[in-house]
Design an enzyme around this catalytic site. Structure first.
Site, mmCIF file in Angstrom:
data_model
loop_
_atom_site.group_PDB
_atom_site.id
_atom_site.type_symbol
_atom_site.label_atom_id
_atom_site.label_comp_id
_atom_site.label_asym_id
_atom_site.label_seq_id
_atom_site.Cartn_x
_atom_site.Cartn_y
_atom_site.Cartn_z
ATOM 1 N N ASN A 177 -5.627 11.627 11.677
ATOM 2 C CA ASN A 177 -5.283 11.870 13.074
ATOM 3 C C ASN A 177 -6.395 12.669 13.746
ATOM 4 O OD1 ASN A 177 -2.478 10.759 13.539
ATOM 5 N ND2 ASN A 177 -2.130 11.971 11.682
ATOM 6 N N ARG B 232 -1.834 11.012 4.489
ATOM 7 C CA ARG B 232 -2.575 11.592 5.611
ATOM 8 C C ARG B 232 -3.606 12.584 5.080
ATOM 9 N NH1 ARG B 232 2.875 11.437 7.422
ATOM 10 N NH2 ARG B 232 3.119 9.802 9.016
ATOM 11 N N HIS C 190 0.828 -1.207 0.000
ATOM 12 C CA HIS C 190 0.000 0.000 0.000
ATOM 13 C C HIS C 190 0.858 1.250 0.000
ATOM 14 C CE1 HIS C 190 0.479 -0.762 4.433
ATOM 15 N NE2 HIS C 190 0.633 0.541 4.474
ATOM 16 N N GLU D 239 -2.169 10.771 -10.824
ATOM 17 C CA GLU D 239 -1.977 10.654 -12.261
ATOM 18 C C GLU D 239 -2.929 9.602 -12.817
ATOM 19 O OE1 GLU D 239 1.572 9.749 -15.538
ATOM 20 O OE2 GLU D 239 1.883 9.274 -13.419
ATOM 21 N N GLU E 52 -3.885 3.586 1.669
ATOM 22 C CA GLU E 52 -4.171 3.767 3.093
ATOM 23 C C GLU E 52 -4.329 5.256 3.381
ATOM 24 O OE1 GLU E 52 -2.164 3.178 7.546
ATOM 25 O OE2 GLU E 52 -1.076 2.508 5.754
ATOM 26 N N HIS F 38 3.293 11.595 -6.630
ATOM 27 C CA HIS F 38 1.903 11.262 -6.887
ATOM 28 C C HIS F 38 1.677 9.763 -6.782
ATOM 29 C CE1 HIS F 38 3.865 11.074 -10.950
ATOM 30 N NE2 HIS F 38 3.254 9.893 -10.960
#
Length: 252
Positions: free
Chosen positions: A61, A11, A7, A120, A57, A75
Site C-alpha cells: 500500500n 501485505r 495464491h 516453514e 502475492e 505461515h
C-alpha cells in the site's frame, strides 16, 4: 466446485526489500504485477512452478502504513529436498536463525521474511524447489473448519497430524496435483481465540466461471462478503468461520 488454490496474499511494508528477499533467498521470479493508484500487487513463484502450483502475492500500500501480524494466520510452507541443506544455505546467505531443523525434530524448520511472516521449510519429493506446499491458518473449531472447506469448496481431508496440545488437518481438492498447495488447519486444544491482524490478506481459489461458482457458494450459505459486481466482475471474496478471507478468482 473444487478449484485449486491460486495464491496466498501477504501485505508488506517495503516492496523493494521484500522482492529482494524472495528473489535472493527463495529464487522467486515475478510472475505478474497489478498497479493501482493506491497499491501494488506483485505475484512471485519459482520459475518452474507447476501449472496447479500456487504463487505468492505481495501487496504494498502506497500510504506507508505498518501492519499487525495477529495469530490467526500461521505461515506459508515451501518445499525443499533436504531441510538441513536448505536451512544452512539460508543461514549462509544471512537470513535470521529462527527455528532450525534440530529444534523441529529434524523434519522441518522456520525462517521469517522482512515483515515477520513465518516461512516453514518442509521436505518433499515433488514440486519445484521453494514452491508453496501449504498455507497454515489457525481455527477455533476443527470440525466447523473442516466442514467449511469440504462443504463449501468440496475439498478433501488429505492428512492429519496429532500432538498432545494441537492437531493439524490438511485439505485440498480431491483431484489436485501433488504440486498444488494445501490448506493446513491448526486447532489448539486449549480453546484459545485468535486475532486476524492485517499483515496477512487472503487465500485465493481458482474458479472456472466466477459468477456460477459464486452462486454455488451463496447457495451453500457461504458469507456474502464482496460479490463479483462489487469487484468489477474480476473476483469476489467470502470468509471462513474464523474470518479468514478467501478470494474466488477466475482463471483460464
Amino acid at each position: 466446485m473444487s478449484g485449486t488454490l491460486d495464491h496466498t496474499m501477504m501485505r508488506v511494508a517495503d516492496l523493494d526489500e521484500s522482492l529482494d528477499w524472495y528473489r535472493t533467498h527463495l529464487d522467486y521470479e515475478e510472475m505478474g504485477r497489478w498497479e493501482a493508484d493506491t497499491f501494488t500487487n506483485v505475484f512471485l513463484a519459482p520459475e518452474d512452478v507447476h501449472d496447479e502450483g500456487a504463487v505468492l502475492e505481495l501487496t504494498y500500500n502506497h500510504d506507508g502504513r505498518s501492519y499487525e501480524l495477529g495469530d490467526a494466520w500461521g505461515h506459508i510452507a515451501v518445499r525443499v529436498e533436504d531441510v538441513y541443506d536448505a536451512y544452512e544455505e539460508l543461514m549462509d546467505a544471512g537470513v535470521e536463525d529462527y527455528r532450525d531443523p534440530d529444534s523441529c525434530g529434524g523434519s522441518y524448520a522456520f525462517v521469517k521474511d522482512p515483515d515477520g511472516h513465518e516461512i516453514e521449510i518442509v521436505e518433499r519429493d515433488h514440486g519445484a524447489r521453494w514452491s508453496l506446499d501449504h498455507t497454515m491458518i489457525r481455527v477455533e473449531d476443527a470440525d466447523e473448519a473442516l466442514g467449511f472447506w469440504t462443504r463449501k469448496f468440496e475439498y478433501q481431508h488429505t492428512g492429519r497430524w496429532e500432538s498432545d496440545t494441537f492437531a493439524n488437518y490438511f485439505v485440498k481438492p480431491e483431484d489436485a496435483a501433488p504440486e498444488a498447495m494445501a490448506v493446513e488447519l491448526t486447532y489448539n486444544y486449549d480453546g484459545r481465540s485468535y486475532e486476524l491482524g492485517d499483515a496477512w490478506g487472503h487465500l485465493a481459489v481458482r474458479a472456472d466461471d466466477l459468477h456460477e461458482e459464486w452462486e454455488t457458494l451463496m447457495e451453500r450459505e457461504a458469507e456474502d462478503y464482496r460479490d463479483p459486481d462489487s469487484c468489477d466482475d474480476r473476483y469476489a471474496f467470502t470468509k471462513d468461520q474464523d474470518g479468514h478471507e478467501i478470494e474466488l478468482v477466475e482463471r483460464d
